[in-house]
Design a protein around this motif. Structure first.
Motif, PDB file in Angstrom:
ATOM      1  N   TYR A   1     -33.346 -55.612  14.940  1.00 20.99           N
ATOM      2  CA  TYR A   1     -32.946 -56.711  15.822  1.00 20.99           C
ATOM      3  C   TYR A   1     -33.824 -56.735  17.074  1.00 20.99           C
ATOM      4  N   TYR A   2     -34.115 -55.585  17.646  1.00 22.23           N
ATOM      5  CA  TYR A   2     -34.966 -55.558  18.837  1.00 22.23           C
ATOM      6  C   TYR A   2     -36.391 -55.985  18.498  1.00 22.23           C
ATOM      7  N   ARG A   3     -36.905 -55.565  17.364  1.00 20.00           N
ATOM      8  CA  ARG A   3     -38.261 -55.955  16.989  1.00 20.00           C
ATOM      9  C   ARG A   3     -38.373 -57.460  16.742  1.00 20.00           C
ATOM     10  N   VAL A   4     -37.313 -58.063  16.269  1.00 21.70           N
ATOM     11  CA  VAL A   4     -37.358 -59.495  15.968  1.00 21.70           C
ATOM     12  C   VAL A   4     -37.164 -60.329  17.230  1.00 21.70           C
ATOM     13  N   THR A   5     -36.203 -59.966  18.066  1.00 22.78           N
ATOM     14  CA  THR A   5     -35.825 -60.811  19.207  1.00 22.78           C
ATOM     15  C   THR A   5     -36.364 -60.335  20.539  1.00 22.78           C
ATOM     16  N   GLY A   6     -36.650 -59.048  20.677  1.00 19.01           N
ATOM     17  CA  GLY A   6     -37.064 -58.516  21.971  1.00 19.01           C
ATOM     18  C   GLY A   6     -35.902 -58.166  22.874  1.00 19.01           C
ATOM     19  N   GLN A   7     -34.675 -58.319  22.405  1.00 21.47           N
ATOM     20  CA  GLN A   7     -33.478 -57.985  23.166  1.00 21.47           C
ATOM     21  C   GLN A   7     -32.730 -56.860  22.455  1.00 21.47           C
ATOM     22  N   PRO A   8     -32.163 -55.912  23.206  1.00 25.02           N
ATOM     23  CA  PRO A   8     -31.411 -54.835  22.549  1.00 25.02           C
ATOM     24  C   PRO A   8     -30.111 -55.364  21.967  1.00 25.02           C
ATOM     25  N   LEU A   9     -29.667 -54.748  20.906  1.00 18.92           N
ATOM     26  CA  LEU A   9     -28.463 -55.209  20.233  1.00 18.92           C
ATOM     27  C   LEU A   9     -27.234 -55.062  21.112  1.00 18.92           C
ATOM     28  N   TRP A  10     -27.182 -54.002  21.919  1.00 18.08           N
ATOM     29  CA  TRP A  10     -25.991 -53.768  22.728  1.00 18.08           C
ATOM     30  C   TRP A  10     -25.834 -54.824  23.820  1.00 18.08           C
ATOM     31  N   SER A  11     -26.894 -55.521  24.170  1.00 19.51           N
ATOM     32  CA  SER A  11     -26.790 -56.544  25.205  1.00 19.51           C
ATOM     33  C   SER A  11     -26.257 -57.864  24.678  1.00 19.51           C
ATOM     34  N   GLN A  12     -26.105 -57.978  23.343  1.00 17.43           N
ATOM     35  CA  GLN A  12     -25.654 -59.222  22.739  1.00 17.43           C
ATOM     36  C   GLN A  12     -24.285 -58.999  22.117  1.00 17.43           C
TER      37      GLN A  12
END
Length: 986
Positions: free
Chosen positions: A315-326
């Motif tokens: 998820y981080y590699r695809v979006t650039g955002q950490p999963l825990w922040s979403q």
């Protein structure tokens, strides 16, 4: 019973022309027709054949059937006509059951699914509007058939038969999907929740019964048989499966991205960025997607199932955002959005985590005192957290400290009084904090989370308007541009799990000791007539973390060293002097440029700043990519043509996703280390997640001896998970951002052209200060001592053989938050004892506190141990008279008025003052259900507060346990809650 051949002979006899002529002569046509029908009934009863084909036989103009042999259904000898299952179901279920179980019950389940969020139901039966439409067809179809059957006007048109088959298909799919709930509903069938769980299966039975009604009506009217169920089942599968195509495509890409093959992994990342659904990817990572879809996606990708940790990295590699922040995707239905806060998954953990709904920073006040002569600052930052939600919350924040700064004091307001923190071993401090968090008391914990970063955690913040107030005291040196000019980077919130009640929430006040000037873009001077020059302003959090949070200071070059007595080492002093050092001109520069999504707005500035690179220096550039690192061109001396080529290549690169910088840093390290004066310039955005193991790069940074210089330049404020593991090393050197990215890079590159001189403050300890040193003011004495101790701790931990024990002793002695120590504030002295934390409070730091401490002893009085309790001095001083207590308690012979424990007392609860009873009385008015008597005292609890921690957001359910308590009270025939512990049996 006649044989089939006899049936044929009789039929031929009746249909012959001679017989028809004879009947025409004997009577008129009406009598012939009635006689024929009567005869056909007799034949049907005699030969056990159906009369429907005979009744449907065509009649000629004379009133006789043309030929009956083709219309008669021949039955085999001994055969039995079977009733369809739907007809049997229609005969078994009364029509009232169709209304209740096939219409009302499904509609109630649909309404329940719309009102209650899926997180509380445990399932999401209606993920979209399309599913709602398909599911609503089931009760609609049953209602149409039931209503016509009830009033005797049921017909069986083709559209109604197809609608019924579609309803059967939808209910069958939901029954199979939630078969485990159906089985559970059989066990709980006595309760209403059992019927809700069995709703798909009951709706399926009602749909089959309605099909039996249609079949019976079709047979009575002489129509053809009903259309098959294949059309309805196929259509239901397509309608319910169509919304899952994005989920299936996302699962396919997710399993490819989690492959061990680098090529397939890159193929999966590209697939997810182009065709994947962000919401479905989020559902898959949170394990909220359909397991069948996940299994099918893994089968199509021909890969093993992706683990939770691998899904988080993807998820981080695809979006650039950490999963825990979403957060998991909210439902599309407005009514299903819960207005209350959800549980905090990182409660008591080691990371900040996502935002907690209802948690706010109410006020933030930062008082900064700068000593112009010593170029030191003492900062007191007071924050007040407020909780508007219904759940007790924990406030967490990662604070960016001034470069070289250290936290020297932590305070928490407990019951309206300020309570100082105790510094102990970092692991012990965290264990003490987590233990008290489980008891829901009032602790605060401050630890380091990287160089110049601190993690602050405070709990519990009471629900529905509760507040928690704490203060951090920070000692920081000023960064010097020259001997006459410096600046102070104010602390800021780099990461947080709370919001702000106001955009401009940070009140900043800067006071200058001595003559000097302060330059700031956000602070204005105050003309209050005070002898101390003051500047103040109100900033937003983004302004405080940006360049507006930097204060520039002017000073006189003639000012010399300053010194102060060391309060913890007799006959020794701490002194500080200004020194000039030449920076080494690099011979090889390796630029490492991050290409994650956070760098999209900074690429052009990086390309423009290359003009300031010194010509002739060997230069190389590594671009971070999904595969690792890409070297733009061979390492060669820099020329104008090469500079232009690199700038053009940078402007054309595409920034997307979140890419790991570790492979590029390792490659750049090796390239720079090949030169005697190599340097790595690492330009990147915030790094909220690490996708590769950081240990190889950390080992390079911790190497002792010759190694290349690494400059860390972060484009925007935010966390850097990679540097959180580097606490005691000098590599990489973080650069403080003071202007635009292009300006800062140009200034750094220009300094490489010629060996520049840098001014630094050096602190040492000795028996006598230098001859030209002047005594430090009271404002600068303690910060200078703390900063010397910080430098000493860093030296002990960064040596070839780190000395953790000496570093921990030094940190505890000076009350510093360091890599080996943490500060914690607990509610009572007893909790410090249980955690093994002892020490001198920071309020007593100084020469007066260095006297010998008296020992502290504890003893248990005899008697009932269950009715005794240890109470700290801060809560028991009001209960004693002249150091004496009522019977049952006694005071130890040695007291420690200046230590952590002053007059440690131990009393039973029956000796407490009426203050506790008044508190209990006031608490009863706030919703207390009852109390438990312990010996002679009482332990009160708030049932509603305890219920608020159970995870449900429906306050109406509070009546369920209350009702159970009342029923138990009546059943016992006496007080149910107030039960003495010493009475085992009543």
């Amino acid at each position: 019973m006649a044989s089939p051949s006899e049936v044929d002979d009789r039929t031929e006899e009746l249909s012959s022309p001679d017989a028809a002529e004879r009947l025409r002569v004997e009577g008129d046509s009406d009598e012939i027709r009635s006689g024929f029908l009567q005869r056909s009934d007799e034949l049907s009863r005699q030969f056990c054949i159906s009369k429907e084909p005979i009744a449907e036989a065509s009649v000629n103009a004379g009133g006789l059937p043309s030929r009956l042999s083709s219309q008669v259904q021949r039955s085999k000898q001994g055969s039995v006509v079977r009733t369809p299952p739907s007809q049997k179901m229609a005969n078994m279920l009364p029509q009232e059951f169709i209304l209740w179980l096939g219409v009302i019950l499904p509609m109630s389940v649909i309404t329940l699914s719309l009102l209650i969020p899926p997180s509380e139901l445990g399932v999401d039966p209606l993920p979209s509007h399309w599913h709602l439409l398909c599911v609503c067809l089931v009760p609609a179809s049953n209602f149409l058939i039931w209503r016509r059957q009830w009033y005797g006007r049921l017909r069986s048109p083709r559209w109604l038969a197809h609608l019924n088959s579609l309803a059967i298909g939808v209910s069958l799919i939901y029954t199979l999907k939630y078969l485990h709930l159906v089985l559970m509903g059989l066990v709980l069938a006595f309760f209403l929740i059992g019927l809700w769980a069995m709703a798909p299966a009951l709706a399926l039975l009602c749909c089959l019964a309605c099909r039996g009604y249609l079949h019976g009506t079709r047979m009575e009217s002489g129509g053809n048989r009903l259309p098959g169920l294949s059309f309805g089942l196929t259509l239901a599968l397509l309608l319910l499966g169509w919304p899952f195509l994005p989920a299936l495509a996302t699962e396919y890409g997710l399993h490819l991205a989690g492959s061990e093959s680098r090529g397939r992994r890159q193929q999966g990342l590209n697939w997810l960025r182009r065709f994947g659904s962000h919401d479905e990817l989020l559902r898959s990572c949170h394990r909220e997607s359909d397991p069948a879809i996940g299994w099918l996606g893994a089968a199509l990708a021909n890969e093993r199932p992706v683990s939770a940790a691998e899904a988080k990295r993807v998820y981080y590699r695809v979006t650039g955002q950490p999963l825990w922040s979403q957060r998991s995707t909210d439902s599309a239905w407005p009514l299903r959005r819960s207005p209350r806060a959800v549980s905090d998954p990182d409660l008591g953990g080691t990371r900040v985590g996502p935002m907690v709904e209802g948690l706010w920073l109410r006020t933030s006040r930062m008082e900064t005192t700068i000593d112009r002569e010593a170029m030191l600052a003492n900062i007191e930052w007071t924050l007040v957290m407020r909780n508007e939600s219904w759940r007790t919350g924990e406030g967490r924040a990662q604070i960016g400290l001034p470069p070289g700064g250290v936290i020297s004091r932590v305070s928490l307001w407990v019951n309206g009084k300020e309570r100082k923190g105790i510094v102990g071993e970092a692991d012990k401090a965290r264990r003490a904090y987590t233990d008290v968090v489980r008891q829901r008391r009032d602790p605060i914990l401050v630890t380091l989370s990287g160089r110049d970063r601190a993690l602050v955690q405070c709990f519990p913040i009471s629900p529905e308007g509760g507040e928690m107030k704490f203060r951090l005291t920070i000692a920081a040196p000023l960064q010097l541009d020259s001997a006459t000019q410096g600046y102070l980077r104010l602390p800021y919130l780099a990461e947080r799990n709370f919001d702000f009640t106001d955009h401009k929430v940070h009140f900043i006040r800067v006071m200058m000791k001595g003559e000097g000037g302060v330059t700031s873009g956000a602070l204005v001077p105050q003309d209050g007539g005070s002898s101390t020059p003051t500047w103040q302003g109100v900033l937003t959090n983004s302004e405080l973390s940006s360049t507006q949070g930097i204060v520039s200071i002017l000073r006189e070059a003639k000012i010399g060293p300053v010194w102060s007595r060391n309060p913890f080492e007799k006959h020794r002093v701490v002194y500080q002097s200004l020194e000039q050092r030449a920076t080494l001109r690099p011979e090889r520069i390796i630029l490492v440029l991050d290409t994650s999504a956070s760098m999209s707005a900074s690429v052009a500035e990086v390309a423009d700043s290359l003009e300031a690179l010194p010509p002739g220096v060997e230069t190389g550039m590594l671009l971070v990519s999904d595969a690792g690192a890409e070297l733009l061109a061979p390492i060669q001396p820099l020329t104008p043509q090469r500079r232009t080529m690199l700038a053009d290549r940078i402007k054309l690169m595409q920034c997307e996703g979140g890419r790991s910088n570790i492979p590029a840093l390792l490659q750049a390290w090796d390239l720079a280390a090949a030169s005697d004066a190599g340097m790595v310039v690492w330009i990147h955005g915030p790094i909220p997640e690490t996708t590769d193991a950081p240990e190889p790069f950390l080992e390079h940074c911790r190497e002792v001896g010759k190694k290349p210089r690494v400059l860390d330049i972060q484009t925007d404020p935010g966390p850097n998970r990679l540097l959180e593991h580097l606490d005691n090393t000098q590599n990489p050197e973080s650069v403080t951002r003071r202007g635009s990215l292009s300006q800062d890079l140009r200034q750094i590159f220009l300094a490489f052209r010629h060996g520049a001189m840098e001014s630094i403050l050096v602190r040492r300890s000795g028996i006598h200060p230098p001859n030209d040193a002047s005594p430090a003011s009271a404002t600068a004495a303690w910060p200078m001592t703390c900063l010397w101790a910080r430098d000493r701790i860093a030296g002990l931990l960064g040596a070839d053989v780190p000395d953790h024990d000496t570093a921990l002793t030094l940190a505890k002695q000076y009350h510093l938050v360091s890599p080996v120590s943490g500060a914690v504030v607990l509610e009572t002295d007893e909790q410090y004892l249980q955690a093994g934390l002892t020490g001198v409070p920071p309020t007593e730091v100084g020469p007066q506190a260095m006297r010998e401490q008296a020992p502290v002893s504890f003893s248990r009085p005899s008697g009932n141990k269950a009715s005794e309790r240890y109470v700290g001095s801060q809560k028991s001083t009001a209960l004693s008279t002249g150091g004496r207590l009522a019977k049952g308690g006694r005071v130890s012979s040695g007291s420690s008025p200046s230590g952590l424990f002053s007059d440690p007392l131990m009393i039973p609860l029956e000796a407490m003052s009426p203050r506790l009873n008044s508190e209990a009385t006031s608490a009863e008015g706030q919703g207390l259900i009852g109390s438990t008597r312990l010996g002679g005292g009482e332990i009160d609890f708030d049932l509603r507060s305890a219920w608020s921690q159970s995870g449900t957001s429906h306050d109406g359910l509070i009546f369920l346990p209350v009702t159970l308590f009342l029923v138990a009270r009546l059943w016992l025939g006496g007080p149910m809650i107030r039960i003495p512990f010493e009475q085992v049996k009543k």
